[in-house]
Scaffold this active site. Sequence first.
Site, PDB file in Angstrom:
ATOM      1  N   CYS A 249       4.598  -4.450   2.368  1.00 18.16           N
ATOM      2  CA  CYS A 249       5.772  -5.218   1.919  1.00 18.16           C
ATOM      3  C   CYS A 249       5.320  -6.081   0.755  1.00 18.16           C
ATOM      4  CB  CYS A 249       6.357  -6.044   3.072  1.00 18.16           C
ATOM      5  SG  CYS A 249       5.218  -7.265   3.754  1.00 18.16           S
ATOM      6  N   GLY A 250       5.823  -7.297   0.649  1.00 19.07           N
ATOM      7  CA  GLY A 250       5.411  -8.179  -0.421  1.00 19.07           C
ATOM      8  C   GLY A 250       4.085  -8.872  -0.157  1.00 19.07           C
TER       9      GLY A 250
END
Length: 293
Positions: A249-250
């Site tokens: 993800c981030g």
Amino acid sequence: MPVPEMPVPEISAPEMSVPGLPGPLVGSGWLAERLGRVVVFDASVGAHRGAPVRIPGARPFDLDGALSDHAAAVPHTMPSPADFAEALCGLGVHDTDTVVVYDGAGIYSSARAWWMLRAMGFDRVAVLDGGLPAWVAAGLDVEAGAAAYEGPRGSFTARPRPGLLVDAGTVADALADPAAAVFDARSRERFAGTAPEPRPGLRGGHMPGALNLPFGELQGPDGLMRPAGELRAAFGALAGDRERLLFSCGSGVTACVLALGATLAGYGRTAVYDGSWSEWGLPSQLRPVVTGP
């Protein structure tokens, strides 16, 4: 080439004085009946961190604070086993405790705390389905004040499980492995490179061969996780018959929502890329990036 599965340390059996967890996800009613007999953590981050109300007795699992390694180059990096154990002992956690984690956004950062505990060999932990919003919507009591703990120290023991949190090299190998699937939990716009990254200095786009499944798509309009069959269908539509799944993800937070969903869907060979896009997206000739859907 495929990465071998690592041995899993033995975990102590659940304490009989607390009913066993029904699985990695529990509802508000289940928790309400057991307040005072389980450890409740608020793992909220960002704007929800330090919220003015909490589930009664909630303690802070501070991913923006002590429960990330701030010496690391990227945010929300897993602390060392020694530092993690020290933080949990300071929060009064014992190896025999049962833990339920929630966050103020619903199911966002609570899954990260759940996965970190599992990565440290602790299986007596579940995520509160729907988080604090579901608890409030159910008309259950809250206390004024942010999550806090000032009680005695616990006796938590870290038993690291290699392979639950992985590095960029492992992800690169998985991208080339036809038996593995790498999922990206970011929005479709960030995955395609059409929306800017919220962290400066990162390239837009995604890893070549990664599959985009935004974490919010695993939750229904009510903020609760979708049924197991729907979750299995969501992963299977992208991964096909591949059973080894890795999640990014981030910054390694919402990737754990995908890990939670995959666990509920019956997948057993799963891992989270700890550095996620905060690391892969940095300028580098070694970590390729592509744009588009």
